[in-house]
Scaffold this active site. Sequence first.
Site, short mmCIF file in Angstrom:
data_model
loop_
_atom_site.label_atom_id
_atom_site.label_comp_id
_atom_site.label_asym_id
_atom_site.label_seq_id
_atom_site.Cartn_x
_atom_site.Cartn_y
_atom_site.Cartn_z
N CYS A 29 -4.30 -26.21 -13.57
CA CYS A 29 -4.73 -27.59 -13.35
C CYS A 29 -4.64 -27.97 -11.88
O CYS A 29 -5.03 -29.07 -11.50
CB CYS A 29 -3.98 -28.57 -14.25
SG CYS A 29 -2.48 -29.28 -13.56
N HIS A 60 0.81 -1.21 0.00
CA HIS A 60 0.00 0.00 0.00
C HIS A 60 0.85 1.26 0.00
O HIS A 60 2.00 1.25 0.43
CB HIS A 60 -0.94 -0.01 1.21
CG HIS A 60 -1.98 -1.08 1.12
ND1 HIS A 60 -3.05 -0.99 0.24
CD2 HIS A 60 -2.11 -2.26 1.76
CE1 HIS A 60 -3.79 -2.08 0.37
NE2 HIS A 60 -3.26 -2.87 1.27
N VAL A 70 2.09 -22.16 21.01
CA VAL A 70 2.30 -21.78 22.42
C VAL A 70 1.02 -22.00 23.20
O VAL A 70 -0.06 -21.57 22.78
CB VAL A 70 2.76 -20.30 22.50
CG1 VAL A 70 2.79 -19.82 23.96
CG2 VAL A 70 4.14 -20.14 21.86
#
Lengths: 465, 495
Positions: free
Chosen positions: B452, B52, B173
């Site tokens: 594919c 951005h 964690v």
Amino acid sequence: MTDNIDVLIIGGGPAGLAAAVKLWDLGVHSLLVLEREKQLGGILRQCIHDGFGLTRFGTTLSGPEYAQRFIDEVRERNIPYITNAAVIGIKPQISGGSGGTSARQPGLRSPEGRAAFGWSAVSEQNAGRSVEAPELKLVTAATRDGLRKWQAKAVVLAMGCRERTRGALAIPGERPAGVFTAGVAQAYMNLYNRMPAREVVILGSGDIGMIMARRLTLEGAHVQAVFEVLPYPSGLPRNIEQCLNDYNIPLYLSHTVTNIHGSARLTAVTVSEVDSQMKPIPGTEKEYPCDTLILSVGLIPENELSLDAGVTLDGRTRGAEVDEFFQTSVPGIFSAGNVLHVHDLVDFVSLEAEALAESCARYLSSGLPECALNIVADKSVNHTVPMRISGSHDVPLSLRPSRPFRDCRVVARQGGVELASKPMKKAIPAEMIQMKIPAAKISASGDILVSIEAGVRASCPSEGD
Amino acid sequence: MDNLFDCLVIGGGVVGSAIARELSRYRLKIGVLEKNLDVCYETSGRNTAVIHGGFAYNTGSLKARFCVEGNRGMTKLADDLDFKFIRTGKVLIGNSEEDMASLKRTMAQGERNGVEGLTLIDGEKLHEMVPTVNGKFALWSPNSGIVDPFMYTIALAENAARNGVKYFLDNEVTAISHGTDGNYCVTTRRGVYHTRWVVNSAGLGCREISDMLGLTGYRVIFSKDHYIILDQRCGVDVPLPRYTVPSNTYMGIHVTPTVDGNVLVGPDAEERPALPRSAGSSAALYDVPQKNIDFLAEDASILWPHIHKKDYIRTYCGILPKWVDENGVIQDFKIEIRDDVAPRAVNLVGIESPGLTCAVPIARHVLDMMKEREPFEENPNFNGRRKGIRRFADMTDEERAEAIRQNPDYGELVCRCEKVSKAEILQAIHNPLGVETMTGIKYRTRSMMGRCQGGYCQMRVERMIEEEKGRRETEVLYNRQGSQVLFDKVREAQR
């Protein structure tokens, strides 16, 4: 370094091999088959079931056996082929300059006449430079021995097809492991000795899906059901009988998978009934716990190389738009087999490739006549092959109905005049129809319209077959 | 204590890996605890992959500051780390007077944020730049771009690993305790780790880790974004990202090219109060419902009327964690060290878009905060450059010929759609992070990513993982634990 060659065949499957043998027998010996796999045979290598060759050889063979017959023919003739060679580009080239010995070929038709078919700018440039020489095609392939290039007078496209995927259908849901196209499951089992499934649901009643239903069952998996979104089966009646009914595997028409569950391996699929517009009907959802979803939802001719070469594709077959000589919109590039349109029987692939070989040989020796008459299909016909004809020869037309018909007639007309017709007790999309159009009746101009005139529309064509 | 880390980074996404790489500039013992089997399985790999400009964020926010900084540095970063970044520019397309007013506000905000080159363009100029789009005028942002989000994240991680960072994959964690010695004890599903510093860059799990650190009270909501991927055929018509005029809530459905020439349609930003989870699992729910697919195609067609089902090759979704206040208003990135509650713990909450653009500036900011509290000795051996796998598809014919001469495996194409050679697959299987899932190979090579979808190559890739890693067929995983691809051999080999 670029080698010159008369015909380069792309693909060593049934179409490519049949074309190679026939071309050789017609005296075209400057010929090479390029195959991307380690062995010749194409998709037949993994089709270990039988039923191949009934039309062509009058006996039932397995896929590898059918392929071997052609491989033997290729070897007997010492037709050159290279395996592990992946073609990565086909470019029509401007000839005349550095083309070498094969650049000039007297007697070939000028490409100017092709402009009417929207042929690429390359040909027009070429026409300006040299009307005598045929358009050469530069073909590039990757091999372990190096990047190889050939200049070919003619190229035969015989790359076959690929399977439609989950992504192409945009089946909603999660993305667990355990969703395979039927051909992938078949390859895992038959080529790689790997078992990809235990508890199976199959979407789509295509032939490979049904064949895999049987194969998986025989290897100890449990196939719960086959679901088909259409109100009729996509595959051949004999496969419904031999692969589903014989093993008590139910086939549900007008059903589709509407959700896929599982964050790691597939845990279940949701199946819904669909209405006549093929939209899922709310409230009909049923969940099927399973670890594997097999998709047999259609085949797509694999034409990326053709597009690269500037070949025009047909919107309905998704294969090349060809004339009666199996020549594409680019002169000297021919196409046959499943890369042209999806066949239900390999026997017809071989026959089509042999017909292509005859045209291709003629292209090299004397050129091919122009094909200015369009063949147009109405809504009753899914597609025809070829799409253009010369009118000077009898033409065998291949077509598929767009839906099942009973007591119908396949008709070809030109300007209201009936050229040919074929009455049929039953016509289904799963079975290709072939009909000959006699040259004698064809006028010099005007589209030829092909249609199927209905008797009573079949609601469930699988019954009583 | 031998196994005491100087710093453990929780979460190996683009931000965590950028932090790990910045940390590796110093003489520190660094580990990354990643719950997945690879580094870009969640938000870092599931987004629009747009770098951005920085005009869409409130002036003075971290989002604005880091976005502008990240954008400026992306060309060099992509060069250093050898991942694909294309500065395509971007257009925000409008039609009404209201749109024009909004674009002018956006442009003014962008200029305040330090974004360069923003220009309002008329319809004529717009159609010259992007011929196939509907719209009367646009805001042109020349510095916006697109990136390969997988290789960007992987490149950061591989470069960190090369500079000594240890990656612990498959280590979710479950608990963090603060010992009397002042060190942290971090428990994962696979082991216990001790560390002096800890960084919470857990992305979707940021609130849970924050809670474990005793930094409670954060409200995090989730935005589930769905996308359709179109065939590379469509890419030629989409040279750069085209967005609608942004509203206050989100950026609208865009049509965005990828660095490999596909086209993305999306996202649709569905807000969820809690992280959606897959049934019977703690994993995030990445399903794409039918209604979202239909909506995306319909809505984006107004902007770009060339979306056809025959060009679909896949759908996907991603989830963004958003820190909100008690009124549900989305907040800035939260990056903090609370010396009173959790000393030597860097806590990152609500790292969402534009996190991909901001990763390195965030990482530098984190290091600055740490260095304010403790001097770090520079690592003289740090090498910030990385070479990725050379791709056959990106080479010229001359380069291909040379590559095959040097290594014949470059002449054996395993994946036809994306033209991926055996040489690339082998390099990917032996990647520096030790990832050996099917999707790990896919992200690193683009095999199985084309039209594919692995129909041609997945069996070969699976076989190569078995052979190269010495695994049984039942041990090859698609992406996560439990995602086994195969159940057995069909037949045992006969003797």
